[in-house]
Enzyme design. Structure first.
Site, short mmCIF file in Angstrom:
data_model
loop_
_atom_site.label_atom_id
_atom_site.label_comp_id
_atom_site.label_asym_id
_atom_site.label_seq_id
_atom_site.Cartn_x
_atom_site.Cartn_y
_atom_site.Cartn_z
N ARG A 94 0.64 3.66 -3.16
CA ARG A 94 0.17 4.98 -3.06
C ARG A 94 0.95 6.16 -2.80
O ARG A 94 1.00 7.23 -3.50
CB ARG A 94 -0.87 4.91 -2.04
N ASP B 73 -5.19 -9.77 -8.18
CA ASP B 73 -5.27 -8.78 -9.34
C ASP B 73 -3.85 -8.24 -9.92
O ASP B 73 -3.63 -8.61 -10.97
CB ASP B 73 -6.10 -7.77 -9.08
N GLU C 64 -11.73 0.71 -10.86
CA GLU C 64 -11.23 -0.32 -11.82
C GLU C 64 -12.03 -0.15 -13.04
O GLU C 64 -11.52 -0.43 -14.10
CB GLU C 64 -11.38 -1.73 -11.18
N GLU D 90 0.89 -1.06 -0.08
CA GLU D 90 -0.02 0.01 -0.03
C GLU D 90 0.76 1.31 0.03
O GLU D 90 0.50 2.35 -0.66
CB GLU D 90 -1.03 0.06 1.28
C1 DMJ Z 1 -6.05 0.44 -5.24
O1 DMJ Z 1 -5.43 0.75 -4.20
C2 DMJ Z 1 -5.56 -0.11 -6.40
O2 DMJ Z 1 -5.89 0.03 -7.49
C3 DMJ Z 1 -5.07 -1.69 -6.15
O3 DMJ Z 1 -4.49 -2.22 -7.08
C4 DMJ Z 1 -6.34 -2.32 -5.74
N1 DMJ Z 1 -7.28 -1.61 -4.80
C5 DMJ Z 1 -7.21 -0.44 -4.96
C6 DMJ Z 1 -8.49 0.26 -5.59
O4 DMJ Z 1 -9.66 -0.45 -5.61
#
Ligand code: DMJ
Length: 642
Positions: A222, A368, A537, A218
């Site tokens: 971010r 994912d 997404e 995270e």
């Molecule tokens: C984000 O922090 C990023 O896109 C991550 O890869 C997946 N989850 C969240 C958004 O939904």
């Protein structure tokens, strides 16, 4: 990448009869043309000596009729004659006579897709285009989101928009500020750029040295990603082509300070790699202690360990220190050697053993962005695509084949295409469940097919293989399913998770509440899955698909989604809230605005409505938190431009 396949239609507007033009006028004109042609044919026959009195009289009659057809009406132009649509309605009301029936039809403007009408219609040239005004509304939404955060939560990770407080759910590094900065630069939201960069310059270094536990993934996607993207957009790093398309007049941040903070943060995060007995990093870092440790169960998420490389590789390039790239790339090199199920991998990995853990396979949470970064890391390092990083594209290709073979199914009764899960591996039952998180996949598939250029250009240059075309089709089908996850609910907003009706699976469940939606019986939304966290997404994929296919439907879908966010999640006092239940009206609100709403959702919507090619997809790669980083040129190329 050459396929030599025959060009396919680019979109539905290319396959309709008459192409992009209204061909009604051509039909009328061709009848007249045929008549004149037959007259000319007859005349030539007369010259050939077969002239008779009967034929002469016929010719006179025909000439008289022709005069009537072409002669201007004595009443003058029909009101509205200059405007095609009104002419038709006037013709309906007026008593028909031979002159109005045969009058040469007015020239109608070409029938173009909605977004092109504004570009070409001179009457509207002075007004801003519809898409530019919609884009402005997204910028206003971003400023509204920021105002709530700044007024009630400045310095906290996230805003609680209903209780007017802040909360530190991500370790206390002011995550909303850093996640927002590059969005503000891209939008030209100068006040936000000033406020965010001032806070970062004055506070972030201190926070990094004092704060405790943060999650490696995270914090990388971010905070480090946000800092590096803002760094790139604020100065010339000589790593990419430098062609972002962002106006030079838009306010930027201080690049030197951003790079300094990035290095300090990355040096601490690097301990997660160097403290691990294997190439798989530990999941958490204690920033102030400069220590790292595994999660309580000892496991890391597969996506977390494999979604760090864009950021660390770029930092190595701009800092000149190879250690960041080296440590992060070891993860992917190691994963290359592990056993997989047709390219698909379990969602957990053990940093102690370096092996995957369990058999649960999905492209939703914890899985994912493993698939996303296989492709994007390969794209980012252009110079290594055919050499040292070729294995990444091969892993990506194999995984997408696995997705198509093992996870893609269609619903009953209406054949929506979706990606399900294998919670017990390939020998276990298929689960028709899809997280909203999976909706990143249409964008990734489209990007993988054309490598960021338009489909039209890729087809013209014969760059698409049959597999690329198949993947692009799957991308378009999945994007439709993702938007139907929105349109099928009462609020027009998607749930966190959807289940799908499939043949032979008796499992039912409640629907999304929008009974007029065609797919209301195809999509099941269970009570515990009905929340919406303002996730990006779907709009991310709409942005990528619009850039690549140039089909305006993706913008229209994005606009509908944006309006639903405006209607149900906007908080008057500032900010936007998550929702507890997208199927009930009015939806109950949840007291949280996620950082990715500013970092990703609004950024992708803004770029979706963009009339120019800002941040072109063959020159930029968006990290999984939507922070654009340049596709890196070779060091030689870069040094030529210094
Ligand atoms: C984000 O922090 C990023 O896109 C991550 O890869 C997946 N989850 C969240 C958004 O939904």
């Amino acid at each position: 990448m050459s396929g030599g396949s025959a060009p396919l239609p680019y979109s539905m507007r290319d396959v309709g009869a008459g192409g992009a033009y209204n061909n009604a006028k051509f039909r009328h004109r061709s009848r007249l043309k045929m008549f004149v042609q037959s007259l000319a044919t007859n005349s030539s026959k007369y010259r050939c000596g077969k002239f008779t009195v009967g034929k002469f009289l016929s010719l006179l009659m025909v000439s008289g009729l022709l005069y009537l057809f072409l002669h201007k009406s004595p009443e003058g132009p029909v009101p509205g004659e200059l405007h095609g649509k009104e002419v038709h309605s006037n013709n309906v009301r007026r008593a028909p006579n031979i002159r109005t029936f045969w009058r040469k039809p007015p020239r109608l403007p070409p029938r173009l897709p909605p977004n092109e009408i504004y570009k070409n219609n001179s009457l509207l040239q002075q007004s801003p285009s519809e898409w530019t005004s919609r884009q402005k509304k997204v910028k206003e939404a971003f400023e509204h989101a920021w105002s709530g955060y700044r007024n009630y939560a400045m310095g906290y990770d996230e805003l609680m928009p209903l209780s007017h407080r802040g909360t530190d759910g991500l370790g206390g590094l002011g995550a909303t500020i850093v996640d927002s900065l590059d969005t503000a630069i891209i939008m030209g939201a100068d006040d936000v750029v000033s406020e965010a960069s001032k806070w970062i310059e004055e506070n972030l270094m201190k926070r990094i040295s004092e704060k405790g536990q943060v999650n490696l993934f995270e914090t990388t996607i971010r905070v480090l990603g946000g800092l590096l993207s803002a760094y790139h957009l604020s100065g010339d790093d000589h790593a990419g082509s430098g062609d972002s398309g962002i106006p030079a007049s838009y306010k930027k941040a201080n690049p030197e300070r951003l790079l300094e903070v990035s290095k300090d943060l990355a040096d601490r995060l690097l301990l997660a790699f160097t403290s691990s007995p294997t190439a798989i990093p530990l999941s958490d870092v204690i920033l102030r202690d400069r220590t790292a440790h595994a999660a309580p169960d000892g496991l890391s998420s597969t996506s977390e360990a494999s979604t760090l490389q864009l950021e660390f590789s770029y930092l190595s390039r701009v800092s000149g220190d190879p250690k960041y790239d080296r440590e992060a790339m070891k993860v992917l090199e190691h994963m290359r050697t592990l056993p997989k199920v047709e390219g698909l991998v379990p969602i957990y990995i053990n940093p102690s053993s370096g092996q995957f853990s369990g058999e649960n396979i999905r492209l939703g949470s914890r899985g994912d962005s493993y698939y996303e970064y296989l492709l994007k890391v390969w794209i980012q390092q252009e110079e290594n695509r055919d050499s040292s990083l070729k294995y990444l594209f091969e892993m990506y290709t194999e995984a997408m084949r696995g997705v198509k073979h093992l996870l893609v199914r269609k619903t009953v009764p209406n054949e929506l295409v979706f990606v399900g899960e294998l919670p017990f591996g390939r020998s276990g039952d298929f689960s028709p469940k899809m997280d909203h998180l999976v909706c990143f996949l249409p964008g990734t598939l489209a990007l993988g097919a054309t490598k960021g250029i338009t489909k039209k250009k890729a087809l013209e240059s014969k760059l698409l293989t049959d597999e690329d075309i198949e993947n692009l089709q799957l991308a378009e089908d999945l994007a439709k399913t993702c938007v139907e996850m929105y349109f099928v609910t009462s609020t027009g907003l998607a749930p966190e998770i959807a289940y799908f009706h499939i043949e032979g699976n008796a499992e039912g469940g409640p629907d999304g509440g929008n009974k007029s939606n065609k797919y209301v019986n195809d999509i099941i939304i269970k009570p515990l899955d009905r929340h919406n966290l303002l996730r990006p997404e779907t709009v991310e994929s709409l942005f990528v698909l619009h850039r690549i296919t140039e089909d305006p439907k993706y913008r229209e879908w994005g606009w509908q989604i944006f309006q639903a966010f405006e209607k149900y999640t906007k908080v008057d006092s500032g900010g936007y809230s998550s929702l507890d239940d997208v199927t009930s009206l009015p939806p109950h609100r949840r007291d949280k605005m996620e950082t990715f709403f500013l970092g990703e959702t609004l950024k992708y919507l803004y770029l979706l409505f963009d009339e120019s090619n800002t941040l072109p997809l063959d020159k930029y790669v968006f990290n999984t938190e939507a922070h654009p980083l340049p596709v890196m040129r070779s060091v030689e190329q870069a040094s030529h431009s210094v």
